[in-house]
Structures are given as C-alpha cells and as structure tokens.
Design a protein around this motif. Structure first.
Motif, PDB file in Angstrom:
ATOM      1  N   GLU A 132       0.861  23.895 -13.593  1.00  0.00           N
ATOM      2  CA  GLU A 132       1.651  22.897 -14.313  1.00  0.00           C
ATOM      3  C   GLU A 132       3.039  23.436 -14.630  1.00  0.00           C
ATOM      4  N   ALA A 133       4.030  22.561 -14.541  1.00  0.00           N
ATOM      5  CA  ALA A 133       5.407  22.933 -14.883  1.00  0.00           C
ATOM      6  C   ALA A 133       5.563  23.019 -16.398  1.00  0.00           C
ATOM      7  N   GLN A 134       6.496  23.803 -16.830  1.00  0.00           N
ATOM      8  CA  GLN A 134       6.797  23.896 -18.249  1.00  0.00           C
ATOM      9  C   GLN A 134       7.389  22.575 -18.731  1.00  0.00           C
ATOM     10  N   LYS A 135       7.003  22.162 -19.925  1.00  0.00           N
ATOM     11  CA  LYS A 135       7.423  20.867 -20.474  1.00  0.00           C
ATOM     12  C   LYS A 135       8.736  20.951 -21.237  1.00  0.00           C
ATOM     13  N   GLY A 136       9.220  22.142 -21.473  1.00  0.00           N
ATOM     14  CA  GLY A 136      10.465  22.311 -22.210  1.00  0.00           C
ATOM     15  C   GLY A 136      10.864  23.762 -22.225  1.00  0.00           C
ATOM     16  N   PRO A 137      11.954  24.077 -22.910  1.00  0.00           N
ATOM     17  CA  PRO A 137      12.383  25.472 -22.989  1.00  0.00           C
ATOM     18  C   PRO A 137      11.324  26.320 -23.683  1.00  0.00           C
ATOM     19  N   PHE A 138      11.364  27.621 -23.377  1.00  0.00           N
ATOM     20  CA  PHE A 138      10.396  28.525 -23.989  1.00  0.00           C
ATOM     21  C   PHE A 138      11.049  29.872 -24.229  1.00  0.00           C
ATOM     22  N   SER A 139      10.854  30.380 -25.435  1.00  0.00           N
ATOM     23  CA  SER A 139      11.299  31.728 -25.799  1.00  0.00           C
ATOM     24  C   SER A 139      10.121  32.499 -26.351  1.00  0.00           C
ATOM     25  N   LYS A 140      10.103  33.790 -26.077  1.00  0.00           N
ATOM     26  CA  LYS A 140       9.079  34.663 -26.636  1.00  0.00           C
ATOM     27  C   LYS A 140       9.295  34.814 -28.134  1.00  0.00           C
ATOM     28  N   GLU A 141       8.324  35.380 -28.799  1.00  0.00           N
ATOM     29  CA  GLU A 141       8.401  35.603 -30.247  1.00  0.00           C
ATOM     30  C   GLU A 141       9.635  36.404 -30.645  1.00  0.00           C
ATOM     31  N   ILE A 151      12.182  30.250 -20.312  1.00  0.00           N
ATOM     32  CA  ILE A 151      12.474  28.982 -19.650  1.00  0.00           C
ATOM     33  C   ILE A 151      13.656  28.354 -20.382  1.00  0.00           C
ATOM     34  N   ASP A 152      14.720  28.029 -19.644  1.00  0.00           N
ATOM     35  CA  ASP A 152      15.894  27.457 -20.301  1.00  0.00           C
ATOM     36  C   ASP A 152      15.723  25.954 -20.535  1.00  0.00           C
ATOM     37  N   GLY A 153      16.724  25.344 -21.120  1.00  0.00           N
ATOM     38  CA  GLY A 153      16.683  23.925 -21.453  1.00  0.00           C
ATOM     39  C   GLY A 153      16.584  23.009 -20.259  1.00  0.00           C
ATOM     40  N   LYS A 154      16.831  23.533 -19.046  1.00  0.00           N
ATOM     41  CA  LYS A 154      16.739  22.720 -17.832  1.00  0.00           C
ATOM     42  C   LYS A 154      15.407  22.957 -17.101  1.00  0.00           C
ATOM     43  N   GLY A 155      14.524  23.749 -17.721  1.00  0.00           N
ATOM     44  CA  GLY A 155      13.227  24.025 -17.112  1.00  0.00           C
ATOM     45  C   GLY A 155      13.237  25.140 -16.098  1.00  0.00           C
ATOM     46  N   ASN A 156      14.320  25.892 -16.029  1.00  0.00           N
ATOM     47  CA  ASN A 156      14.432  26.985 -15.071  1.00  0.00           C
ATOM     48  C   ASN A 156      14.005  28.307 -15.693  1.00  0.00           C
ATOM     49  N   ARG A 157      13.333  29.113 -14.894  1.00  0.00           N
ATOM     50  CA  ARG A 157      12.960  30.450 -15.331  1.00  0.00           C
ATOM     51  C   ARG A 157      14.228  31.292 -15.423  1.00  0.00           C
ATOM     52  N   VAL A 158      14.400  31.977 -16.531  1.00  0.00           N
ATOM     53  CA  VAL A 158      15.627  32.726 -16.756  1.00  0.00           C
ATOM     54  C   VAL A 158      15.629  34.047 -16.009  1.00  0.00           C
ATOM     55  N   ARG A 159      14.511  34.726 -15.940  1.00  0.00           N
ATOM     56  CA  ARG A 159      14.460  35.980 -15.180  1.00  0.00           C
ATOM     57  C   ARG A 159      13.199  36.118 -14.418  1.00  0.00           C
TER      58      ARG A 159
END
Length: 140
Positions: free
Chosen positions: A117-126, A132-140
């Motif tokens: 499944e694709a990510q539904k939104g941005p994601f940051s670790k604790e 995952i940035d605001g456009k759904g792209n993996r940052v690294r």
C-alpha cells in the motif's frame, strides 16, 4: 491485506515501523514478541524469508548477548536460535511479514520495500526525520 509486525513498544525503530504501516492505512497484526515469542519454525522462516543469517537476526547490542557468550563464532545457528527463543529480547526487531515479503526493518524505511500500500500522507520518524514528504515521495 495481512501484515504482521513483531513489535517491541519500547523500541523507537519498532514504533516508527508500526506508524509507517498505519500511515499506509493498514492496521497490522501486532505481536509483542517479548510477551508472545514466535515458535522456532516461525522465527527460522522469518529469518530465511528476510534473506538473513541467524547471526544477522540476533540483537548483538543487547547486554545479554555478551553475557551469554553469543559472539563466539563457533556457535551453530541452532544454538543461536535456542538463545533467541529462551531470551526473546535477543531477537532483533522489528520483523514485518507482508504478502510481498519479510524484512527486518532496521532502519524502518526497509518496510517500504515490502509494503504493497502507498503512504496516505507525509511521514516523519519520532526524531523528526522526514521519510515521506508532502507529495508522497520517499525522501531518502
């Protein structure tokens, strides 16, 4: 879709991995393996399916690893599995099993290799690291 995470809630990497699964809109089966350890067959299969050796799946940073003398290169896989099953804290974490594969998700981003499944939104670790940035792209 069936996803299982062998989770330790005290581990930041495990918490980040669980949050990343949920960010894809999936509620996984969460197994707190310290309370409910996997069977020998399940543990062996996860290690094999993840493409790891038993030694790569053992948590060397755990104090008990040194106390039990597990760095001894003459120990067999069976002996290491025995130690992991007797002391589940020695199982490295988190293991995640999905229909697309199994991974030891260290770092947590390894999950993205097997998460259908694709990510539904941005994601940051604790710690604030953006995965995952605001456009759904993996940052690294």
């Amino acid at each position: 879709m069936a996803i299982t995470i062998y989770h330790n809630p005290a581990c930041g990497t495990s918490r980040n991995t669980l949050a990343l699964i949920r960010n894809a809109g999936v509620e996984p089966e969460v197994i707190e393996y310290l309370k409910t350890p996997p069977s020998r067959d399940t543990l062996s299969k996860m290690i094999e399916d993840a493409g790891l050796s038993v030694r790569q799946a053992i948590r060397e940073k755990e104090k008990l690893f040194a106390e039990l003398g597990l760095a001894d290169a003459t120990l067999t896989d069976e002996q290491l599995l025995d130690a992991m099953l007797a002391h589940p804290v020695l199982i490295n974490r988190p293991f995640v099993v999905t229909p697309a594969g199994t991974r030891l998700c260290r770092p947590s981003e390894l999950l993205l290799e097997i998460l259908p499944e694709a990510q539904k939104g941005p994601f940051s670790k604790e710690d604030g690291e953006i995965v995952i940035d605001g456009k759904g792209n993996r940052v690294r």
